[in-house]
Design a protein around this motif. Structure first.
Motif, mmCIF file in Angstrom:
data_model
loop_
_atom_site.group_PDB
_atom_site.id
_atom_site.type_symbol
_atom_site.label_atom_id
_atom_site.label_comp_id
_atom_site.label_asym_id
_atom_site.label_seq_id
_atom_site.Cartn_x
_atom_site.Cartn_y
_atom_site.Cartn_z
ATOM 1 N N LEU A 9 0.823 -1.207 0.000
ATOM 2 C CA LEU A 9 0.000 0.000 0.000
ATOM 3 C C LEU A 9 0.859 1.260 0.000
ATOM 4 N N PHE A 10 1.958 1.261 0.749
ATOM 5 C CA PHE A 10 2.850 2.422 0.755
ATOM 6 C C PHE A 10 3.471 2.644 -0.621
ATOM 7 N N ILE A 11 3.912 1.598 -1.266
ATOM 8 C CA ILE A 11 4.507 1.723 -2.606
ATOM 9 C C ILE A 11 3.474 2.210 -3.608
ATOM 10 N N ALA A 12 2.257 1.670 -3.534
ATOM 11 C CA ALA A 12 1.197 2.102 -4.442
ATOM 12 C C ALA A 12 0.848 3.571 -4.214
ATOM 13 N N LEU A 13 0.829 4.006 -2.965
ATOM 14 C CA LEU A 13 0.541 5.405 -2.654
ATOM 15 C C LEU A 13 1.609 6.333 -3.216
ATOM 16 N N ILE A 14 2.861 5.981 -3.050
ATOM 17 C CA ILE A 14 3.944 6.821 -3.565
ATOM 18 C C ILE A 14 3.921 6.868 -5.087
ATOM 19 N N TYR A 16 1.336 6.496 -6.992
ATOM 20 C CA TYR A 16 0.168 7.295 -7.370
ATOM 21 C C TYR A 16 0.467 8.784 -7.233
ATOM 22 N N ALA A 17 1.134 9.167 -6.147
ATOM 23 C CA ALA A 17 1.472 10.580 -5.949
ATOM 24 C C ALA A 17 2.451 11.072 -7.018
ATOM 25 N N VAL A 18 3.417 10.250 -7.380
ATOM 26 C CA VAL A 18 4.367 10.629 -8.432
ATOM 27 C C VAL A 18 3.644 10.784 -9.767
ATOM 28 N N ARG A 19 2.727 9.889 -10.046
ATOM 29 C CA ARG A 19 1.972 9.965 -11.298
ATOM 30 C C ARG A 19 1.128 11.238 -11.341
ATOM 31 N N LEU A 20 0.491 11.582 -10.217
ATOM 32 C CA LEU A 20 -0.295 12.815 -10.171
ATOM 33 C C LEU A 20 0.580 14.047 -10.312
ATOM 34 N N GLN A 21 1.769 14.008 -9.727
ATOM 35 C CA GLN A 21 2.668 15.152 -9.834
ATOM 36 C C GLN A 21 3.146 15.333 -11.275
ATOM 37 N N LYS A 22 3.362 14.249 -11.981
ATOM 38 C CA LYS A 22 3.769 14.358 -13.390
ATOM 39 C C LYS A 22 2.648 14.921 -14.244
ATOM 40 N N ARG A 23 1.399 14.718 -13.812
ATOM 41 C CA ARG A 23 0.252 15.268 -14.543
ATOM 42 C C ARG A 23 0.010 16.733 -14.231
ATOM 43 N N LYS A 29 0.840 19.461 -2.670
ATOM 44 C CA LYS A 29 -0.374 18.651 -2.646
ATOM 45 C C LYS A 29 -0.032 17.167 -2.725
ATOM 46 N N ALA A 30 0.968 16.829 -3.522
ATOM 47 C CA ALA A 30 1.402 15.432 -3.600
ATOM 48 C C ALA A 30 1.999 14.988 -2.268
ATOM 49 N N ALA A 31 2.774 15.873 -1.638
ATOM 50 C CA ALA A 31 3.353 15.544 -0.331
ATOM 51 C C ALA A 31 2.264 15.384 0.720
ATOM 52 N N LEU A 32 1.261 16.238 0.680
ATOM 53 C CA LEU A 32 0.140 16.135 1.612
ATOM 54 C C LEU A 32 -0.624 14.838 1.399
ATOM 55 N N VAL A 34 0.624 12.027 0.310
ATOM 56 C CA VAL A 34 1.451 10.945 0.850
ATOM 57 C C VAL A 34 1.377 10.923 2.374
ATOM 58 N N VAL A 35 1.421 12.086 3.010
ATOM 59 C CA VAL A 35 1.367 12.137 4.477
ATOM 60 C C VAL A 35 0.027 11.636 4.987
ATOM 61 N N LEU A 36 -1.057 12.126 4.421
ATOM 62 C CA LEU A 36 -2.381 11.697 4.872
ATOM 63 C C LEU A 36 -2.647 10.231 4.533
ATOM 64 N N GLY A 37 -2.217 9.818 3.363
ATOM 65 C CA GLY A 37 -2.384 8.416 2.980
ATOM 66 C C GLY A 37 -1.581 7.482 3.867
ATOM 67 N N SER A 38 -0.368 7.903 4.227
ATOM 68 C CA SER A 38 0.457 7.091 5.123
ATOM 69 C C SER A 38 -0.192 6.974 6.502
ATOM 70 N N GLY A 39 -0.722 8.075 6.989
ATOM 71 C CA GLY A 39 -1.424 8.035 8.271
ATOM 72 C C GLY A 39 -2.620 7.108 8.233
#
Length: 61
Positions: A9-14, A16-23, A29-32, A34-39
């Motif tokens: 789940l952590f790898i999938a979240l990261i 996903y965030a990288v993919r959104l940042q590339k878009r 927002k990507a860092a937020l 990851v932080v909220l998703g990790s929590g």
């Protein structure tokens, strides 16, 4: 099982965030995300552990 699901789940979240940042999503927002998703992932993992070991210290009746 729990040891496999958490890191996946952590790898999938990261990823996903990288993919959104590339878009074009802003970096903060990507860092937020990851932080909220990790929590959320940590809360789910501890919740599952709590449910799994509930009543573990009591002898069977």
């Amino acid at each position: 099982m729990l040891l496999l699901v958490g890191p996946i789940l952590f790898i999938a979240l990261i990823l996903y965030a990288v993919r959104l940042q590339k878009r074009g999503l802003a970096g903060w927002k990507a860092a937020l995300l990851v932080v909220l998703g990790s929590g959320l992932i940590v809360a789910i993992m501890f919740g599952l552990l709590f449910l799994a070991f509930e009543g573990f210290d009591r002898p069977p009746s």
